[in-house]
Design an enzyme around this catalytic site. Structure first.
Site, PDB file in Angstrom:
ATOM      1  N   THR A  93       0.875  -1.183   0.000  1.00 55.79           N
ATOM      2  CA  THR A  93       0.000   0.000   0.000  1.00 55.79           C
ATOM      3  C   THR A  93       0.906   1.225   0.000  1.00 55.79           C
ATOM      4  O   THR A  93       1.669   1.427   0.954  1.00 55.79           O
ATOM      5  CB  THR A  93      -0.883   0.031   1.271  1.00 55.79           C
ATOM      6  OG1 THR A  93      -1.647  -1.170   1.322  1.00 55.79           O
ATOM      7  CG2 THR A  93      -1.808   1.229   1.251  1.00 55.79           C
ATOM      8  N   LYS A 168      -7.793   1.532  -3.126  1.00 55.06           N
ATOM      9  CA  LYS A 168      -7.457   1.064  -1.764  1.00 55.06           C
ATOM     10  C   LYS A 168      -7.659   2.177  -0.727  1.00 55.06           C
ATOM     11  O   LYS A 168      -8.274   1.964   0.315  1.00 55.06           O
ATOM     12  CB  LYS A 168      -5.996   0.581  -1.773  1.00 55.06           C
ATOM     13  CG  LYS A 168      -5.344   0.410  -0.432  1.00 55.06           C
ATOM     14  CD  LYS A 168      -5.617  -0.926   0.196  1.00 55.06           C
ATOM     15  CE  LYS A 168      -5.113  -0.947   1.629  1.00 55.06           C
ATOM     16  NZ  LYS A 168      -5.326  -2.182   2.291  1.00 55.06           N
ATOM     17  N   LYS A 243      -1.868   4.792   8.683  1.00 57.66           N
ATOM     18  CA  LYS A 243      -1.037   4.919   7.475  1.00 57.66           C
ATOM     19  C   LYS A 243      -1.928   5.171   6.250  1.00 57.66           C
ATOM     20  O   LYS A 243      -1.674   6.074   5.453  1.00 57.66           O
ATOM     21  CB  LYS A 243      -0.220   3.626   7.275  1.00 57.66           C
ATOM     22  CG  LYS A 243       0.513   3.583   5.942  1.00 57.66           C
ATOM     23  CD  LYS A 243       1.081   2.205   5.597  1.00 57.66           C
ATOM     24  CE  LYS A 243       1.534   2.191   4.145  1.00 57.66           C
ATOM     25  NZ  LYS A 243       2.115   0.935   3.711  1.00 57.66           N
TER      26      LYS A 243
HETATM   27  P1  NAD Z   1       5.833  -6.018   7.420  1.00 57.21           P
HETATM   28  O1  NAD Z   1       6.576  -4.889   8.045  1.00 57.21           O
HETATM   29  O2  NAD Z   1       5.444  -7.193   8.242  1.00 57.21           O
HETATM   30  O3  NAD Z   1       6.657  -6.575   6.150  1.00 57.21           O
HETATM   31  C1  NAD Z   1       7.434  -5.790   5.299  1.00 57.21           C
HETATM   32  C2  NAD Z   1       8.683  -6.584   4.980  1.00 57.21           C
HETATM   33  O4  NAD Z   1       9.471  -5.845   4.034  1.00 57.21           O
HETATM   34  C3  NAD Z   1       9.579  -6.824   6.214  1.00 57.21           C
HETATM   35  O5  NAD Z   1       9.819  -8.222   6.357  1.00 57.21           O
HETATM   36  C4  NAD Z   1      10.855  -6.049   5.894  1.00 57.21           C
HETATM   37  O6  NAD Z   1      12.036  -6.665   6.401  1.00 57.21           O
HETATM   38  C5  NAD Z   1      10.829  -6.063   4.366  1.00 57.21           C
HETATM   39  N1  NAD Z   1      11.631  -5.016   3.756  1.00 57.21           N
HETATM   40  C6  NAD Z   1      11.700  -3.695   4.076  1.00 57.21           C
HETATM   41  N2  NAD Z   1      12.555  -3.051   3.251  1.00 57.21           N
HETATM   42  C7  NAD Z   1      13.035  -3.981   2.384  1.00 57.21           C
HETATM   43  C8  NAD Z   1      13.944  -3.943   1.303  1.00 57.21           C
HETATM   44  N3  NAD Z   1      14.540  -2.812   0.932  1.00 57.21           N
HETATM   45  N4  NAD Z   1      14.212  -5.093   0.636  1.00 57.21           N
HETATM   46  C9  NAD Z   1      13.628  -6.262   1.008  1.00 57.21           C
HETATM   47  N5  NAD Z   1      12.753  -6.364   2.034  1.00 57.21           N
HETATM   48  C10 NAD Z   1      12.461  -5.236   2.710  1.00 57.21           C
HETATM   49  O7  NAD Z   1       4.533  -5.352   6.736  1.00 57.21           O
HETATM   50  P2  NAD Z   1       3.203  -6.105   6.251  1.00 57.21           P
HETATM   51  O8  NAD Z   1       2.187  -6.088   7.349  1.00 57.21           O
HETATM   52  O9  NAD Z   1       3.567  -7.387   5.597  1.00 57.21           O
HETATM   53  O10 NAD Z   1       2.693  -5.062   5.152  1.00 57.21           O
HETATM   54  C11 NAD Z   1       3.272  -5.004   3.855  1.00 57.21           C
HETATM   55  C12 NAD Z   1       2.434  -4.055   3.014  1.00 57.21           C
HETATM   56  O11 NAD Z   1       1.088  -4.527   2.967  1.00 57.21           O
HETATM   57  C13 NAD Z   1       2.366  -2.630   3.559  1.00 57.21           C
HETATM   58  O12 NAD Z   1       2.436  -1.724   2.489  1.00 57.21           O
HETATM   59  C14 NAD Z   1       1.020  -2.595   4.253  1.00 57.21           C
HETATM   60  O13 NAD Z   1       0.464  -1.287   4.324  1.00 57.21           O
HETATM   61  C15 NAD Z   1       0.192  -3.502   3.376  1.00 57.21           C
HETATM   62  N6  NAD Z   1      -0.954  -4.141   4.029  1.00 57.21           N
HETATM   63  C16 NAD Z   1      -0.825  -4.735   5.241  1.00 57.21           C
HETATM   64  C17 NAD Z   1      -1.929  -5.337   5.827  1.00 57.21           C
HETATM   65  C18 NAD Z   1      -1.816  -6.029   7.180  1.00 57.21           C
HETATM   66  O14 NAD Z   1      -2.863  -6.384   7.744  1.00 57.21           O
HETATM   67  N7  NAD Z   1      -0.631  -6.250   7.714  1.00 57.21           N
HETATM   68  C19 NAD Z   1      -3.164  -5.345   5.169  1.00 57.21           C
HETATM   69  C20 NAD Z   1      -3.265  -4.757   3.907  1.00 57.21           C
HETATM   70  C21 NAD Z   1      -2.139  -4.153   3.345  1.00 57.21           C
END
Ligand code: NAD
Length: 288
Positions: A93, A168, A243
Site C-alpha cells: 500500500t 485502496k 497509514k
Molecule cells: P511487514 O513490516 O510485516 O513486512 C514488510 C517486509 O518488508 C519486512 O519483512 C521487511 O524486512 C521487508 N523489507 C523492508 N525493506 C526492504 C527492502 N529494501 N528489501 C527487502 N525487504 C524489505 O509489513 P506487512 O504487514 O507485511 O505489510 C506489507 C504491506 O502490505 C504494507 O504496504 C502494508 O500497508 C500492506 N498491508 C498490510 C496489511 C496487514 O494487515 N498487515 C493489510 C493490507 C495491506
C-alpha cells in the site's frame, strides 16, 4: 513460472507460500533473516539480495512497507536485474503518485507493471483469500491476473496505473468513517438505555447497516466473532489504518477532493494511535 518475491513480512510471507503451493518457483528476498528462514521453510528458494532473486524471473512481486522503499527497490534492484519483459506486481500500500511514477519508469525500461494493493489482513494473506485492486494497462493486468489469483479470491482491474492504490485508500477511508460511525452509534445507544445486542439486531437489518456493524462489530459478544472478542488483538492494526488515512489525505489534497469526514477520521486515529497502534482499529470505540 519463476517468480521473485521481495518483502516476506506479515503479509508477503503467506502470499509467497501460496505461490509455492500453486506450483510456482519462488525466489525470495527480505532484509530480515527471520523472514528469509520462514520463506525457506515454506518452499521458497532464498537469495542474498533482491537483484539476485530477480535473475531469470518471469515476474517480480513486492510487498513492502512504503512508497520510498518500493521506489528504491524497483528502480535500484529490479529494473535491469529482472529480464526485460518480466511483469512487475507491487502489492504494497503506497501513495498514488509514487505508484504512477514507478510504473512509468518501469514501462519505459521495457517492463509491464501493475500496482495491486490488497484488502484483507494477515489471515487472508495466509489463506490465499485476499482481494486485489489492480492499476495498469489491460495487457499488464492480464499477465498479473493469473499470478494474483493464486493469492486471492478476487482480482479486479481498477483502470490505469495508480488506480489500484486510489481504490485502496478510498475504500479504507470509507471503512474508517463507518467504523467510527458504528462505534458512536453503539455508545449512544448504550447511553440511551438500549442493550447492544438489541441495537445490533435492529440496526443490522435497518438502514444503518454496514460492514463495520454486521461483519466486524466493535462491541465484544455482539455479532460474529471479531477482534473485539479477543481484547482487540489481531485484525487490522490501528497503525496501518492511520497509514492509509494519511495516504488518503495526501491524495485528497493533491487531487482537490473535499473529504471533511476522512480528515476528521484521520485526526481521531492519529490521537488513538499514540498509545494503541498495535490494537485492532475497531478498538477506537474505547475513546468515544
Ligand atoms: P511487514 O513490516 O510485516 O513486512 C514488510 C517486509 O518488508 C519486512 O519483512 C521487511 O524486512 C521487508 N523489507 C523492508 N525493506 C526492504 C527492502 N529494501 N528489501 C527487502 N525487504 C524489505 O509489513 P506487512 O504487514 O507485511 O505489510 C506489507 C504491506 O502490505 C504494507 O504496504 C502494508 O500497508 C500492506 N498491508 C498490510 C496489511 C496487514 O494487515 N498487515 C493489510 C493490507 C495491506
Amino acid at each position: 513460472m519463476k517468480i521473485a518475491f521481495i518483502g516476506l513480512g506479515n503479509m508477503g510471507g503467506g502470499m509467497a507460500a501460496n505461490l509455492v503451493k500453486a506450483g510456482h518457483e519462488v525466489r525470495a528476498f527480505d532484509l530480515s533473516e527471520a523472514a528469509i528462514a520462514a520463506a525457506k521453510e515454506h518452499g521458497c528458494a532464498t537469495f542474498a539480495s533482491a537483484a539476485e532473486a530477480c535473475e531469470g524471473a518471469d515476474a517480480v512481486v513486492s510487498m513492502l512497507p512504503n512508497g520510498a522503499i518500493v521506489k528504491s527497490v524497483i528502480t535500484g534492484d529490479v529494473i535491469g536485474k529482472a529480464p526485460k519483459g518480466a511483469v512487475l506486481l507491487d502489492c504494497s500500500t503506497i501513495d498514488v503518485a509514487t505508484a504512477r511514477e514507478v510504473s512509468l519508469f518501469s514501462q519505459s525500461a521495457g517492463y509491464d507493471m501493475v500496482d495491486a494493493p490488497v484488502s484483507g489482513g494477515i489471515a487472508a494473506a495466509n489463506a490465499g483469500t485476499l482481494t486485489f485492486m489492480v492499476g495498469g494497462t489491460e495487457k499488464a493486468f492480464k499477465r498479473a491476473e493469473e499470478i494474483l489469483k493464486c493469492m486471492g479470491k478476487a482480482v479486479i482491474h481498477a483502470g490505469q496505473a495508480g488506480n489500484g492504490q486510489a481504490a485502496k485508500i478510498c475504500n479504507n477511508m470509507l471503512l474508517a468513517i463507518h467504523m467510527i460511525g458504528t462505534c458512536e452509534a453503539f455508545q449512544m445507544a448504550g447511553k440511551l438505555g438500549l442493550d447492544p445486542q438489541t441495537f445490533f439486531d435492529i440496526s443490522s437489518v435497518s438502514s444503518g447497516q454496514c460492514w463495520s456493524m454486521t461483519s466486524y462489530c466493535p462491541v465484544p459478544g455482539v455479532g460474529p466473532t471479531t477482534p473485539a472478542d479477543n481484547q482487540y488483538q489481531g485484525g487490522f492494526a490501528t497503525a496501518l489504518m492511520l497509514k492509509d488515512l494519511r495516504l488518503a489525505m495526501e491524495a485528497a489534497k493533491a487531487s482537490g477532493a473535499a473529504t471533511p469526514l476522512g480528515s476528521h477520521a484521520r485526526e481521531l486515529y492519529e490521537a488513538f494511535a499514540v498509545d494503541n497502534g498495535a490494537l485492532d482499529f475497531s478498538a477506537i470505540i474505547k475513546t468515544l
